[in-house]
Design a protein around this motif. Structure first.
Motif, PDB file in Angstrom:
ATOM      1  N   SER A  79       0.865  -1.178   0.000  1.00  0.00           N
ATOM      2  CA  SER A  79       0.000   0.000   0.000  1.00  0.00           C
ATOM      3  C   SER A  79       0.905   1.233   0.000  1.00  0.00           C
ATOM      4  CB  SER A  79      -0.918  -0.026   1.218  1.00  0.00           C
ATOM      5  OG  SER A  79      -0.527   0.932   2.144  1.00  0.00           O
ATOM      6  N   LEU A  80       0.463   2.289  -0.653  1.00  0.00           N
ATOM      7  CA  LEU A  80       1.275   3.516  -0.729  1.00  0.00           C
ATOM      8  C   LEU A  80       0.874   4.517   0.342  1.00  0.00           C
ATOM      9  CD1 LEU A  80       1.437   4.102  -4.596  1.00  0.00           C
ATOM     10  CD2 LEU A  80       2.974   2.778  -3.118  1.00  0.00           C
ATOM     11  N   THR A  81       0.160   4.051   1.365  1.00  0.00           N
ATOM     12  CA  THR A  81      -0.384   4.984   2.355  1.00  0.00           C
ATOM     13  C   THR A  81       0.303   4.872   3.708  1.00  0.00           C
ATOM     14  OG1 THR A  81      -2.083   3.393   2.978  1.00  0.00           O
ATOM     15  CG2 THR A  81      -2.640   4.972   1.246  1.00  0.00           C
ATOM     16  N   ALA A  82       1.281   3.972   3.844  1.00  0.00           N
ATOM     17  CA  ALA A  82       1.829   3.686   5.170  1.00  0.00           C
ATOM     18  C   ALA A  82       3.125   4.427   5.472  1.00  0.00           C
ATOM     19  CB  ALA A  82       2.045   2.186   5.322  1.00  0.00           C
ATOM     20  N   ASP A  83       3.792   4.943   4.424  1.00  0.00           N
ATOM     21  CA  ASP A  83       5.090   5.591   4.636  1.00  0.00           C
ATOM     22  C   ASP A  83       4.883   7.096   4.870  1.00  0.00           C
ATOM     23  OD1 ASP A  83       7.575   6.735   4.498  1.00  0.00           O
ATOM     24  OD2 ASP A  83       8.231   5.603   2.744  1.00  0.00           O
ATOM     25  N   VAL A  84       4.771   7.461   6.149  1.00  0.00           N
ATOM     26  CA  VAL A  84       4.456   8.848   6.519  1.00  0.00           C
ATOM     27  C   VAL A  84       5.544   9.812   6.047  1.00  0.00           C
ATOM     28  CG1 VAL A  84       4.064  10.404   8.477  1.00  0.00           C
ATOM     29  CG2 VAL A  84       3.083   8.117   8.499  1.00  0.00           C
ATOM     30  N   ALA A  85       6.802   9.379   6.107  1.00  0.00           N
ATOM     31  CA  ALA A  85       7.896  10.271   5.698  1.00  0.00           C
ATOM     32  C   ALA A  85       7.763  10.629   4.218  1.00  0.00           C
ATOM     33  CB  ALA A  85       9.236   9.598   5.974  1.00  0.00           C
ATOM     34  N   THR A  86       7.532   9.599   3.394  1.00  0.00           N
ATOM     35  CA  THR A  86       7.403   9.861   1.952  1.00  0.00           C
ATOM     36  C   THR A  86       6.140  10.659   1.656  1.00  0.00           C
ATOM     37  OG1 THR A  86       8.674   7.899   1.377  1.00  0.00           O
ATOM     38  CG2 THR A  86       7.196   8.743  -0.309  1.00  0.00           C
ATOM     39  N   LEU A  87       5.029  10.277   2.279  1.00  0.00           N
ATOM     40  CA  LEU A  87       3.760  10.979   2.023  1.00  0.00           C
ATOM     41  C   LEU A  87       3.870  12.463   2.368  1.00  0.00           C
ATOM     42  CD1 LEU A  87       1.146   8.402   3.373  1.00  0.00           C
ATOM     43  CD2 LEU A  87       1.347   9.196   1.015  1.00  0.00           C
ATOM     44  N   THR A  88       4.420  12.758   3.552  1.00  0.00           N
ATOM     45  CA  THR A  88       4.490  14.165   3.973  1.00  0.00           C
ATOM     46  C   THR A  88       5.569  14.916   3.192  1.00  0.00           C
ATOM     47  OG1 THR A  88       5.928  13.528   5.824  1.00  0.00           O
ATOM     48  CG2 THR A  88       3.581  13.785   6.298  1.00  0.00           C
ATOM     49  N   GLY A  89       6.648  14.213   2.879  1.00  0.00           N
ATOM     50  CA  GLY A  89       7.724  14.859   2.109  1.00  0.00           C
ATOM     51  C   GLY A  89       7.222  15.289   0.737  1.00  0.00           C
ATOM     52  N   VAL A  90       6.558  14.387   0.039  1.00  0.00           N
ATOM     53  CA  VAL A  90       6.048  14.705  -1.303  1.00  0.00           C
ATOM     54  C   VAL A  90       4.943  15.758  -1.212  1.00  0.00           C
ATOM     55  CG1 VAL A  90       4.896  13.772  -3.354  1.00  0.00           C
ATOM     56  CG2 VAL A  90       6.648  12.413  -2.204  1.00  0.00           C
ATOM     57  N   ALA A  91       4.029  15.592  -0.250  1.00  0.00           N
ATOM     58  CA  ALA A  91       2.922  16.547  -0.116  1.00  0.00           C
ATOM     59  C   ALA A  91       3.460  17.947   0.181  1.00  0.00           C
ATOM     60  CB  ALA A  91       1.974  16.104   0.996  1.00  0.00           C
ATOM     61  N   ASN A  92       4.496  18.014   1.004  1.00  0.00           N
ATOM     62  CA  ASN A  92       5.059  19.301   1.412  1.00  0.00           C
ATOM     63  C   ASN A  92       5.765  20.016   0.269  1.00  0.00           C
ATOM     64  OD1 ASN A  92       5.853  21.316   3.277  1.00  0.00           O
ATOM     65  ND2 ASN A  92       7.863  20.358   3.467  1.00  0.00           N
ATOM     66  N   ARG A  93       6.582  19.282  -0.466  1.00  0.00           N
ATOM     67  CA  ARG A  93       7.423  19.932  -1.480  1.00  0.00           C
ATOM     68  C   ARG A  93       6.782  19.975  -2.863  1.00  0.00           C
ATOM     69  NH1 ARG A  93      13.008  19.987   0.203  1.00  0.00           N
ATOM     70  NH2 ARG A  93      12.851  21.077   2.184  1.00  0.00           N
ATOM     71  N   VAL A  94       6.012  18.921  -3.186  1.00  0.00           N
ATOM     72  CA  VAL A  94       5.465  18.836  -4.552  1.00  0.00           C
ATOM     73  C   VAL A  94       3.969  19.121  -4.570  1.00  0.00           C
ATOM     74  CG1 VAL A  94       5.480  17.465  -6.693  1.00  0.00           C
ATOM     75  CG2 VAL A  94       7.146  16.967  -4.908  1.00  0.00           C
ATOM     76  N   GLY A  95       3.280  18.627  -3.532  1.00  0.00           N
ATOM     77  CA  GLY A  95       1.829  18.843  -3.466  1.00  0.00           C
ATOM     78  C   GLY A  95       1.104  17.537  -3.209  1.00  0.00           C
ATOM     79  N   MET A  96      -0.025  17.657  -2.532  1.00  0.00           N
ATOM     80  CA  MET A  96      -0.816  16.483  -2.143  1.00  0.00           C
ATOM     81  C   MET A  96      -1.192  15.624  -3.352  1.00  0.00           C
ATOM     82  SD  MET A  96      -1.933  15.086   0.571  1.00  0.00           S
ATOM     83  CE  MET A  96      -2.928  13.619   0.786  1.00  0.00           C
ATOM     84  N   ALA A  97      -1.443  16.270  -4.473  1.00  0.00           N
ATOM     85  CA  ALA A  97      -1.913  15.530  -5.655  1.00  0.00           C
ATOM     86  C   ALA A  97      -0.875  14.534  -6.175  1.00  0.00           C
ATOM     87  CB  ALA A  97      -2.313  16.500  -6.757  1.00  0.00           C
ATOM     88  N   GLU A  98       0.404  14.750  -5.799  1.00  0.00           N
ATOM     89  CA  GLU A  98       1.464  13.879  -6.343  1.00  0.00           C
ATOM     90  C   GLU A  98       1.873  12.748  -5.406  1.00  0.00           C
ATOM     91  OE1 GLU A  98       2.729  13.978  -9.531  1.00  0.00           O
ATOM     92  OE2 GLU A  98       0.986  15.301  -9.671  1.00  0.00           O
ATOM     93  N   THR A  99       1.211  12.630  -4.237  1.00  0.00           N
ATOM     94  CA  THR A  99       1.689  11.680  -3.219  1.00  0.00           C
ATOM     95  C   THR A  99       1.773  10.236  -3.735  1.00  0.00           C
ATOM     96  OG1 THR A  99      -0.572  11.720  -2.365  1.00  0.00           O
ATOM     97  CG2 THR A  99       1.082  12.948  -1.112  1.00  0.00           C
ATOM     98  N   PHE A 100       0.801   9.815  -4.533  1.00  0.00           N
ATOM     99  CA  PHE A 100       0.827   8.425  -5.022  1.00  0.00           C
ATOM    100  C   PHE A 100       1.578   8.323  -6.362  1.00  0.00           C
ATOM    101  CE2 PHE A 100      -3.368   8.436  -2.576  1.00  0.00           C
ATOM    102  CZ  PHE A 100      -2.754   8.042  -1.404  1.00  0.00           C
ATOM    103  N   ALA A 101       1.383   9.316  -7.225  1.00  0.00           N
ATOM    104  CA  ALA A 101       2.052   9.298  -8.539  1.00  0.00           C
ATOM    105  C   ALA A 101       3.573   9.231  -8.361  1.00  0.00           C
ATOM    106  CB  ALA A 101       1.656  10.535  -9.342  1.00  0.00           C
ATOM    107  N   HIS A 102       4.099  10.018  -7.416  1.00  0.00           N
ATOM    108  CA  HIS A 102       5.546  10.042  -7.175  1.00  0.00           C
ATOM    109  C   HIS A 102       6.042   8.643  -6.768  1.00  0.00           C
ATOM    110  CE1 HIS A 102       9.369  11.973  -5.898  1.00  0.00           C
ATOM    111  NE2 HIS A 102       9.378  10.979  -5.017  1.00  0.00           N
ATOM    112  N   GLN A 103       5.327   8.013  -5.840  1.00  0.00           N
ATOM    113  CA  GLN A 103       5.761   6.689  -5.371  1.00  0.00           C
ATOM    114  C   GLN A 103       5.680   5.660  -6.499  1.00  0.00           C
ATOM    115  OE1 GLN A 103       4.777   5.522  -1.181  1.00  0.00           O
ATOM    116  NE2 GLN A 103       3.230   7.131  -1.383  1.00  0.00           N
TER     117      GLN A 103
END
Ligand SMILES: O=C(CO)[C@@H](O)[C@H](O)[C@H](O)[C@H](O)COP(=O)(O)O
Length: 197
Positions: A79-103
């Motif tokens: 699941s792509l929802t469990a890695d808080v570091a990656t989720l918050t890192g991507v959301a913070n720098r790139v934007g919430m919309a990219e959280t799954f696409a980036h992974q």
């Protein structure tokens, strides 16, 4: 309405959309067959969603990796929802919309299966995740509700399974039944190589 009448009313709102699943038996079977083909090619399942569906994504993954029925073969899923570091890192720098696409861009392979869950089908990061997956050549499966929103409109998913309700609570409940059925039937197809083409 009496309290028990209210309970019966609430239950009725749940059983009707569940019964509607039978009308989509062919779609469900086709989805499972396509998923089993990908698993046979060495693919893994990559699942994602937001809020309640974020934990559904984890639930789907554990069903495949550690099946609840003893003796069932484990199949690879994350699941792509469990890695808080990656989720918050991507959301913070790139934007919430990219959280799954980036992974997906950095973790997935073309043989894999993407499964996006969205209650109304309008979730930007689930849509972007499916778009990235489609570009990569992954099999794209969407579990949605209502009219399927932008996910259906965009045509980004190869297989769309729609819960027949606009009530987000009911959609989420139907999704649980859907993915339990998916899990079971994927195994049936996976264990019967004759039907895999
Ligand atoms: O999941 C719950 C409660 O069960 C919500 O509060 C939750 O945060 C939202 O429904 C999510 O944003 C789900 O988004 P989506 O599935 O509609 O795309």
């Amino acid at each position: 309405m009496s309290p028990s009448g209210r309970v019966r009313d609430l239950l009725e709102r749940r059983t009707a959309p569940l019964s509607d699943l039978a009308a989509h038996a062919t779609d469900v079977a086709r989805t499972c067959h396509a998923m089993a083909v990908r698993f046979h090619r060495g693919g893994k399942l990559v699942v994602f969603g937001n809020g309640g569906p974020s934990t559904d994504a984890q639930h789907v993954a554990v069903e495949f990796v550690h099946p609840v029925i003893v003796g069932k073969r484990a199949l690879p899923a994350i699941s792509l929802t469990a890695d808080v570091a990656t989720l918050t890192g991507v959301a913070n720098r790139v934007g919430m919309a990219e959280t799954f696409a980036h992974q997906i861009r950095f973790l997935a392979e073309p043989a894999d299966i993407a499964m996006g869950l969205s209650t109304d089908g309008d979730c930007a990061n689930v849509l972007r995740g499916l778009e990235e997956a489609q570009e990569l050549g992954m099999l794209c499966v969407a579990l949605v509700g209502g009219d399927g929103g932008q996910i259906v409109e965009s045509g980004v998913a190869d297989h769309v399974l729609v819960a027949a309700s606009t009530d987000p609570r009911v959609v989420k409940e139907v999704h649980v039944t859907m993915y339990h059925i998916l899990w079971e039937l994927v195994h049936v197809f996976f264990e019967s190589p004759g039907v895999i083409t």
